[in-house]
Scaffold this motif. Structure first.
Motif, PDB file in Angstrom:
ATOM      1  N   HIS A  49       0.817  -1.222   0.000  1.00 62.76           N
ATOM      2  CA  HIS A  49       0.000   0.000   0.000  1.00 62.76           C
ATOM      3  C   HIS A  49       0.845   1.264   0.000  1.00 62.76           C
ATOM      4  CE1 HIS A  49       1.438  -0.368   4.055  1.00 62.76           C
ATOM      5  NE2 HIS A  49       1.102   0.884   4.258  1.00 62.76           N
ATOM      6  N   ASP A  50       2.106   1.133   0.392  1.00 62.75           N
ATOM      7  CA  ASP A  50       2.960   2.300   0.598  1.00 62.75           C
ATOM      8  C   ASP A  50       3.570   2.685  -0.752  1.00 62.75           C
ATOM      9  OD1 ASP A  50       4.655   4.229   1.538  1.00 62.75           O
ATOM     10  OD2 ASP A  50       5.533   3.001   3.124  1.00 62.75           O
ATOM     11  N   LEU A  51       2.821   3.457  -1.532  1.00 66.92           N
ATOM     12  CA  LEU A  51       3.104   3.596  -2.969  1.00 66.92           C
ATOM     13  C   LEU A  51       3.893   4.846  -3.336  1.00 66.92           C
ATOM     14  CD1 LEU A  51      -0.388   2.391  -4.224  1.00 66.92           C
ATOM     15  CD2 LEU A  51       1.796   1.276  -4.733  1.00 66.92           C
ATOM     16  N   GLY A  52       4.050   5.775  -2.404  1.00 63.70           N
ATOM     17  CA  GLY A  52       4.669   7.053  -2.756  1.00 63.70           C
ATOM     18  C   GLY A  52       6.057   6.885  -3.360  1.00 63.70           C
ATOM     19  N   LYS A  94      -7.395   6.870  -6.043  1.00 66.92           N
ATOM     20  CA  LYS A  94      -7.189   5.738  -5.139  1.00 66.92           C
ATOM     21  C   LYS A  94      -6.261   4.680  -5.728  1.00 66.92           C
ATOM     22  CE  LYS A  94     -11.801   5.561  -5.052  1.00 66.92           C
ATOM     23  NZ  LYS A  94     -13.249   5.594  -4.684  1.00 66.92           N
ATOM     24  N   CYS A 153      -3.144  11.016  -1.257  1.00 66.36           N
ATOM     25  CA  CYS A 153      -2.975  10.154  -0.088  1.00 66.36           C
ATOM     26  C   CYS A 153      -2.195   8.944  -0.582  1.00 66.36           C
ATOM     27  CB  CYS A 153      -4.325   9.732   0.490  1.00 66.36           C
ATOM     28  SG  CYS A 153      -4.160   8.529   1.822  1.00 66.36           S
ATOM     29  N   THR A 154      -0.890   8.935  -0.297  1.00 63.76           N
ATOM     30  CA  THR A 154      -0.053   7.853  -0.854  1.00 63.76           C
ATOM     31  C   THR A 154      -0.317   6.522  -0.167  1.00 63.76           C
ATOM     32  OG1 THR A 154       1.800   8.297   0.652  1.00 63.76           O
ATOM     33  CG2 THR A 154       1.819   9.428  -1.488  1.00 63.76           C
ATOM     34  N   LEU A 155      -0.820   6.551   1.085  1.00 65.77           N
ATOM     35  CA  LEU A 155      -0.956   5.310   1.858  1.00 65.77           C
ATOM     36  C   LEU A 155      -2.334   4.664   1.731  1.00 65.77           C
ATOM     37  CD1 LEU A 155       0.877   6.387   5.139  1.00 65.77           C
ATOM     38  CD2 LEU A 155       1.728   4.829   3.393  1.00 65.77           C
ATOM     39  N   CYS A 156      -3.358   5.454   1.419  1.00 65.26           N
ATOM     40  CA  CYS A 156      -4.686   4.832   1.234  1.00 65.26           C
ATOM     41  C   CYS A 156      -5.510   5.710   0.315  1.00 65.26           C
ATOM     42  CB  CYS A 156      -5.366   4.489   2.554  1.00 65.26           C
ATOM     43  SG  CYS A 156      -5.529   5.815   3.762  1.00 65.26           S
ATOM     44  N   SER A 157      -6.508   6.417   0.848  1.00 63.83           N
ATOM     45  CA  SER A 157      -7.413   7.151  -0.040  1.00 63.83           C
ATOM     46  C   SER A 157      -8.047   8.337   0.676  1.00 63.83           C
ATOM     47  CB  SER A 157      -8.507   6.200  -0.536  1.00 63.83           C
ATOM     48  OG  SER A 157      -9.140   5.589   0.584  1.00 63.83           O
ATOM     49  N   CYS A 158      -7.348   8.921   1.656  1.00 64.66           N
ATOM     50  CA  CYS A 158      -7.920   9.997   2.458  1.00 64.66           C
ATOM     51  C   CYS A 158      -8.300  11.181   1.558  1.00 64.66           C
ATOM     52  CB  CYS A 158      -6.936  10.430   3.538  1.00 64.66           C
ATOM     53  SG  CYS A 158      -6.594   9.088   4.697  1.00 64.66           S
ATOM     54  N   ARG A 177       1.843   5.503   9.725  1.00 62.82           N
ATOM     55  CA  ARG A 177       1.505   6.506   8.724  1.00 62.82           C
ATOM     56  C   ARG A 177       2.739   7.325   8.342  1.00 62.82           C
ATOM     57  NH1 ARG A 177      -3.143   5.716   5.990  1.00 62.82           N
ATOM     58  NH2 ARG A 177      -3.460   7.957   5.741  1.00 62.82           N
ATOM     59  N   ARG A 235      -6.842  -3.472   5.350  1.00 67.35           N
ATOM     60  CA  ARG A 235      -6.801  -3.298   3.892  1.00 67.35           C
ATOM     61  C   ARG A 235      -5.357  -3.387   3.382  1.00 67.35           C
ATOM     62  NH1 ARG A 235      -7.128   1.695   0.276  1.00 67.35           N
ATOM     63  NH2 ARG A 235      -6.890   0.635  -1.720  1.00 67.35           N
ATOM     64  N   TYR A 245      -4.372  -6.338  -3.943  1.00 66.56           N
ATOM     65  CA  TYR A 245      -4.344  -4.917  -3.579  1.00 66.56           C
ATOM     66  C   TYR A 245      -4.192  -4.040  -4.821  1.00 66.56           C
ATOM     67  CZ  TYR A 245      -3.401  -0.597  -1.075  1.00 66.56           C
ATOM     68  OH  TYR A 245      -3.489   0.706  -0.610  1.00 66.56           O
ATOM     69  N   TYR A 252     -11.480  -0.900  -5.846  1.00 65.37           N
ATOM     70  CA  TYR A 252     -11.330  -0.255  -4.541  1.00 65.37           C
ATOM     71  C   TYR A 252     -12.381  -0.719  -3.525  1.00 65.37           C
ATOM     72  CZ  TYR A 252     -11.110   3.497  -1.096  1.00 65.37           C
ATOM     73  OH  TYR A 252     -11.027   4.213   0.069  1.00 65.37           O
TER      74      TYR A 252
END
Lengths: 218, 213
Positions: free
Chosen positions: A5-8, B131, B112-117, A150, A55, A63, A68
């Motif tokens: 999930h850590d996509l940055g 997302k 929001c890189t970690l989810c979808s905030c 986070r 999630r 994922y 979504y």
């Protein structure tokens, strides 16, 4: 955790679908799922942070490829099974073969309507003084929780400047383990060049909202 | 009692991967039926939210905030100071809201890189692209490239500031008021404001003025 999930900052995910139709939901089930999650009886030891973590833990292939809101179904399914409230067979069939004892009545339509567009707050007063002030130079830590966190990978061990303080907010790393505590939250701004090796000297920045335990004095 | 154990959840996901029907709509239907049988949801309450999403929730709420900020400098000042309080004047609510004003010198972009905030109470559902991996991965690393992909030109002298929503703060971009809108009332101005302009993937609203005339 260093999850999928850590996509940055990751490469190779292709083009953005900039021509996506501008509609709220792309299929009727999406609106149902979003609404189910707003009204479902929550276990007392669940939280938004636990949901996010469940999630994040979806099989990495799923994922990246499953829709979504389908991932919301899967995350809630995992939470239900993990808490002993449902079995995988029940979730596959939609038929209950076990009962959950002692549940309150589910949220009524009237109560649901009264919740629409109500703000949720995550801050609370604390006794501790904030360690950092606006304009302080800080460095993010390199080591974080193996569970939910986070502080994204791309922003670990990086130097930036505090530009705002927001009081103390629920700390997600602990809340995902059902430990509620409030820690001072700051907005920290990083130059693009501090984050990425290829970034040329530029005034462009990325800011993140970071809890005090993610930060050290620079 | 819930066991807050990451490995256990990952194993459950593997089980779900093998046992749930493949079709997302079928998975959702099975979940809803099961929750009704177990007494964990009331379908009428779910219906109430579905109706709210189609009637009350969407980017027009954000558009009203932007239009008010264009016509009322005092409101804009309050909005930039404490957005969650200021929007109550419009009978809107969004906790921990931060308004970020675009100017000639600065362009804001939200991710929001970690989810979808996302400020759902003001903009409705986030677009799917917001997302998905392509946007989330690149917005913090190559924001100008992302903006270009959306057809947004930002001059070299304009600073791009990207806001990665890593906490419960929710960001709303205030786009610049386009020229040729003098004397317009708030409702007409609000109709110019696009969802993407409040995320930062649309900058110049002047193309909307001609079509609104």
């Amino acid at each position: 955790m260093d999850g999928i999930h850590d996509l940055g900052g990751r490469h190779g995910f292709g083009k953005i679908d900039v021509n996506e139709p501008e509609i709220q939901f792309h299929a009727p089930y999406e609106a149902r799922v979003r609404s189910i999650v707003n009204t479902i009886t929550q276990a007392p030891d669940w939280s938004i942070d636990w949901f996010r973590h469940c999630r994040e833990l979806i099989n990495p292939t799923d994922y990246l490829t499953r829709p979504y809101f389908d991932q919301w179904v899967q995350a809630y399914s995992a939470m239900l099974i993990n808490s002993g409230w449902a079995t995988v067979e029940e979730l596959a069939s939609g038929k209950a073969t076990t009962a959950v004892d002692g549940l309150p009545a589910p949220m009524s339509a009237e109560k649901a309507r009264s919740h629409v567009l109500k703000e949720r707050c995550f801050d609370a007063p604390v006794d501790t003084q904030p360690t950092f002030s606006t304009a302080d130079e800080v460095r993010t830590v390199t080591s974080v929780s193996n569970g939910h966190t986070r502080l994204p990978m791309y922003a670990r061990g990086k130097s930036g400047k505090v530009i705002d303080h927001h009081g103390a907010h629920v700390f997600p790393d602990a809340m995902a383990l059902n430990e509620k505590k409030h820690i001072h939250l700051y907005t920290v701004e990083f130059s693009l060049a501090a984050l990425w090796p290829e970034a040329e000297k530029t005034a462009d920045t990325v800011t993140l909202d970071l809890w005090e335990s993610y930060l050290e004095p620079a | 009692m819930t066991e807050h154990d990451s490995d256990h959840i990952a194993h459950i996901h593997d089980d779900l991967h093998s046992h749930l029907p493949d079709e997302p709509a079928l998975r959702a239907k099975a979940l809803e039926s099961l929750l009704v049988e177990k007494g964990m949801i009331d379908s009428a309450a779910v219906d109430a939210w579905v109706d709210a999403y189609s009637e009350d929730i969407g980017p027009r709420n954000g558009g009203r905030i932007v239009a008010r900020s264009w016509t009322n400098p005092d409101f804009k000042a309050r909005l930039l100071e404490n957005a969650s309080e200021a929007i109550k004047e419009l009978e809107l609510e969004q906790g921990h809201l931060m308004a970020r004003e675009n100017t000639e010198d600065t362009h804001h972009l939200i991710v929001c890189t970690l989810c979808s905030c996302y400020p759902m109470g003001l903009l409705g559902m986030a677009p799917t692209w917001y997302k998905m991996a392509a946007y989330r991965s690149r917005a913090v690393r190559d924001p100008r490239g992302v903006l270009e992909e959306f057809g947004v030109e930002v001059s070299e002298s304009t600073r791009v500031r990207v806001w990665d929503s890593t906490a419960e703060l929710r960001y709303l971009v205030l786009p610049q008021r386009p020229a040729g809108t003098d004397g317009w009332d708030e409702e007409r101005l609000a109709s110019l404001v696009t969802r993407n302009s409040m995320i930062g993937t649309h900058r110049d609203l002047s193309d909307r003025v001609a079509s609104a005339n």
